[in-house]
Scaffold this active site. Structure first.
Site, PDB file in Angstrom:
ATOM      1  N   THR A 190       0.792  -1.240   0.000  1.00 45.44           N
ATOM      2  CA  THR A 190       0.000   0.000   0.000  1.00 45.44           C
ATOM      3  C   THR A 190       0.823   1.289   0.000  1.00 45.44           C
ATOM      4  OG1 THR A 190      -0.131  -0.041   2.412  1.00 45.44           O
ATOM      5  CG2 THR A 190      -1.925  -1.109   1.217  1.00 45.44           C
ATOM      6  N   TYR A 192       0.687   2.173  -8.257  1.00 44.73           N
ATOM      7  CA  TYR A 192      -0.238   1.573  -7.283  1.00 44.73           C
ATOM      8  C   TYR A 192      -1.647   1.487  -7.889  1.00 44.73           C
ATOM      9  CZ  TYR A 192      -3.329   1.338  -3.176  1.00 44.73           C
ATOM     10  OH  TYR A 192      -4.311   1.001  -2.282  1.00 44.73           O
TER      11      TYR A 192
HETATM   12  N1  LIG Z   1      -4.727   2.891   3.306  1.00 46.97           N
HETATM   13  C1  LIG Z   1      -5.477   3.533   2.399  1.00 46.97           C
HETATM   14  O1  LIG Z   1      -5.561   4.778   2.399  1.00 46.97           O
HETATM   15  C2  LIG Z   1      -6.238   2.759   1.353  1.00 46.97           C
HETATM   16  C3  LIG Z   1      -6.985   3.460   0.398  1.00 46.97           C
HETATM   17  C4  LIG Z   1      -7.680   2.754  -0.566  1.00 46.97           C
HETATM   18  C5  LIG Z   1      -7.624   1.377  -0.579  1.00 46.97           C
HETATM   19  N2  LIG Z   1      -6.877   0.706   0.341  1.00 46.97           N
HETATM   20  C6  LIG Z   1      -6.824  -0.755   0.266  1.00 46.97           C
HETATM   21  O2  LIG Z   1      -7.351  -1.288   1.467  1.00 46.97           O
HETATM   22  C7  LIG Z   1      -6.672  -2.514   1.798  1.00 46.97           C
HETATM   23  C8  LIG Z   1      -6.163  -2.437   3.214  1.00 46.97           C
HETATM   24  O3  LIG Z   1      -5.248  -1.370   3.317  1.00 46.97           O
HETATM   25  P1  LIG Z   1      -4.472  -1.052   4.683  1.00 46.97           P
HETATM   26  O4  LIG Z   1      -4.303   0.418   4.746  1.00 46.97           O
HETATM   27  O5  LIG Z   1      -5.106  -1.796   5.817  1.00 46.97           O
HETATM   28  O6  LIG Z   1      -3.046  -1.693   4.354  1.00 46.97           O
HETATM   29  P2  LIG Z   1      -1.779  -1.889   5.297  1.00 46.97           P
HETATM   30  O7  LIG Z   1      -2.024  -1.311   6.655  1.00 46.97           O
HETATM   31  O8  LIG Z   1      -0.581  -1.458   4.537  1.00 46.97           O
HETATM   32  O9  LIG Z   1      -1.723  -3.477   5.471  1.00 46.97           O
HETATM   33  C9  LIG Z   1      -1.381  -4.283   4.403  1.00 46.97           C
HETATM   34  C10 LIG Z   1      -1.643  -5.731   4.773  1.00 46.97           C
HETATM   35  O10 LIG Z   1      -1.254  -6.511   3.647  1.00 46.97           O
HETATM   36  C11 LIG Z   1      -0.389  -7.537   4.088  1.00 46.97           C
HETATM   37  N3  LIG Z   1       0.526  -7.877   3.009  1.00 46.97           N
HETATM   38  C12 LIG Z   1       1.421  -7.075   2.358  1.00 46.97           C
HETATM   39  N4  LIG Z   1       2.093  -7.780   1.433  1.00 46.97           N
HETATM   40  C13 LIG Z   1       1.619  -9.061   1.495  1.00 46.97           C
HETATM   41  C14 LIG Z   1       1.907 -10.264   0.819  1.00 46.97           C
HETATM   42  N5  LIG Z   1       2.841 -10.312  -0.140  1.00 46.97           N
HETATM   43  N6  LIG Z   1       1.233 -11.381   1.149  1.00 46.97           N
HETATM   44  C15 LIG Z   1       0.276 -11.342   2.123  1.00 46.97           C
HETATM   45  N7  LIG Z   1      -0.043 -10.248   2.811  1.00 46.97           N
HETATM   46  C16 LIG Z   1       0.627  -9.114   2.498  1.00 46.97           C
HETATM   47  C17 LIG Z   1       0.325  -6.965   5.291  1.00 46.97           C
HETATM   48  O11 LIG Z   1       0.816  -8.060   6.064  1.00 46.97           O
HETATM   49  P3  LIG Z   1       2.061  -7.915   7.115  1.00 46.97           P
HETATM   50  O12 LIG Z   1       1.821  -6.644   7.872  1.00 46.97           O
HETATM   51  O13 LIG Z   1       1.894  -9.132   7.975  1.00 46.97           O
HETATM   52  O14 LIG Z   1       3.300  -7.886   6.290  1.00 46.97           O
HETATM   53  C18 LIG Z   1      -0.828  -6.224   5.962  1.00 46.97           C
HETATM   54  O15 LIG Z   1      -1.624  -7.127   6.709  1.00 46.97           O
HETATM   55  C19 LIG Z   1      -5.592  -2.673   0.714  1.00 46.97           C
HETATM   56  O16 LIG Z   1      -6.063  -3.515  -0.296  1.00 46.97           O
HETATM   57  C20 LIG Z   1      -5.414  -1.283   0.162  1.00 46.97           C
HETATM   58  O17 LIG Z   1      -4.939  -1.306  -1.173  1.00 46.97           O
HETATM   59  C21 LIG Z   1      -6.193   1.374   1.312  1.00 46.97           C
END
Ligand SMILES: NC(=O)c1ccc[n+]([C@@H]2O[C@H](COP(=O)([O-])OP(=O)(O)OC[C@H]3O[C@@H](n4cnc5c(N)ncnc54)[C@H](OP(=O)(O)O)[C@@H]3O)[C@@H](O)[C@H]2O)c1
Length: 278
Positions: free
Chosen positions: A60, A123
């Site tokens: 992300t 991204y």
């Molecule tokens: N944050 C935003 O502003 C935002 C906006 C729009 C959409 N989204 C989407 O919402 C979702 C959740 O976002 P978030 O902010 O909660 O993300 P985040 O805090 O960065 O967490 C990412 C998660 O993905 C896991 N991960 C990363 N690489 C991986 C891999 N190769 N295999 C398995 N797991 C993996 C991480 O696991 P570990 O920590 O255990 O490594 C963590 O649990 C994502 O799909 C993101 O694209 C987020």
């Protein structure tokens, strides 16, 4: 119901785990299953036989994706396809978290679910290509696009602003990007409802109302009782590796169909500060 959450150690994942009561929840981070490993993904989905797989795992770091393009596509697109293929061989349903960054930001009214994707960043491209591939692989999947996610338990915009505000008397924050802030708690509750309501297709899930990052920072500091001055800045002044859409407000119409109403982002911000304890 049995639910498998991939990305359970992330910002949203943690909220999903906390909020998901009354069902059996299997929570996995990248240490448990790396979604780039197709065989491991197959094994996990087969052995756990969930009714729903919530795919919140992603790379992300929007700026990091520009410099690590291979990793961005390997995790966000190919990893998602691995999960979709495993789901297609099981009786599970899939809900995939996607982003407002699949849009180019040239609209001036809220984006609808069927507006054309035209991502401007690596991204955004990795998420947009994942969406297309997932809809081909698992036609009845659900895609929840969200934006500007914040919450307790990880890095996010309000957390950064609060940290900076403690050490600086002024902060420059961009005022020419508009979107919908979204609190992990409200997003998690909506996702749980979408699964229970058997959602399919693309749905936009954000807190209601919109703002610029500048307005978001101002509202945050006022609520936190901090007197740091926030100054409006232009994106051009704050050069970042990844371009961001100037306007990525997501329409709530698709969520209305499920009878789900999202709280306003200002109300969400107050609850975030309460949860944070500062
Ligand atoms: N944050 C935003 O502003 C935002 C906006 C729009 C959409 N989204 C989407 O919402 C979702 C959740 O976002 P978030 O902010 O909660 O993300 P985040 O805090 O960065 O967490 C990412 C998660 O993905 C896991 N991960 C990363 N690489 C991986 C891999 N190769 N295999 C398995 N797991 C993996 C991480 O696991 P570990 O920590 O255990 O490594 C963590 O649990 C994502 O799909 C993101 O694209 C987020």
């Amino acid at each position: 119901m049995k639910v498998l959450i991939l990305g359970a150690t992330g910002l949203l994942g943690k909220a999903l785990v906390r909020e998901w009561n009354g069902d059996e929840v299997l929570a996995m981070g990248s240490q448990d299953v790396d979604i780039r490993d197709a065989a491991r993904v197959q094994e996990v989905v087969r052995n756990s036989s969930p009714e729903w797989v919530v795919l919140a795992a992603a790379y992300t770091d929007v700026d990091g994706c520009e410099n690590h393009q291979d990793l961005a596509f390997a995790v966000n697109r190919d990893g998602a396809v691995n999960v979709a293929e495993a789901v297609s061989r099981s009786r599970a349903r899939l809900i995939f978290l996607s982003s407002d960054y699949v849009f180019d930001g040239r609209k001036t009214s809220p984006y609808d679910v069927d507006d054309p994707r035209n991502p401007q960043s690596v991204y955004g491209r990795s998420k947009a290509e994942a969406e297309t591939r997932l809809l081909e692989t698992v036609p009845d999947c659900s895609i929840a696009r969200t934006s500007w996610v914040f919450g307790v338990g990880g890095k996010c915009f309000p957390d950064t602003i609060l940290r900076l505000a403690r050490n600086r008397s002024t902060l420059d924050v961009v005022n020419d990007q508009r979107g919908c802030p979204t609190y992990t708690v409200d997003l998690a509750r909506a996702i749980i409802q979408l699964c229970r309501k058997n959602a399919r297709g693309i749905v936009h899930v954000t807190n209601s109302g919109d703002c610029s990052w500048f307005e978001f920072a101002q509202a945050l500091l006022t609520r936190a009782g901090l007197t740091t001055e926030v100054r409006p800045a232009r994106s051009q002044q704050m050069a970042r590796p990844a371009p961001r859409p100037a306007y990525s407000v997501l329409s709530a119409t698709s969520l209305d169909r499920y009878g789900i109403e999202m709280p306003g982002w200002k109300d969400a911000l107050s609850r975030y500060l309460e949860e944070r304890g500062s």
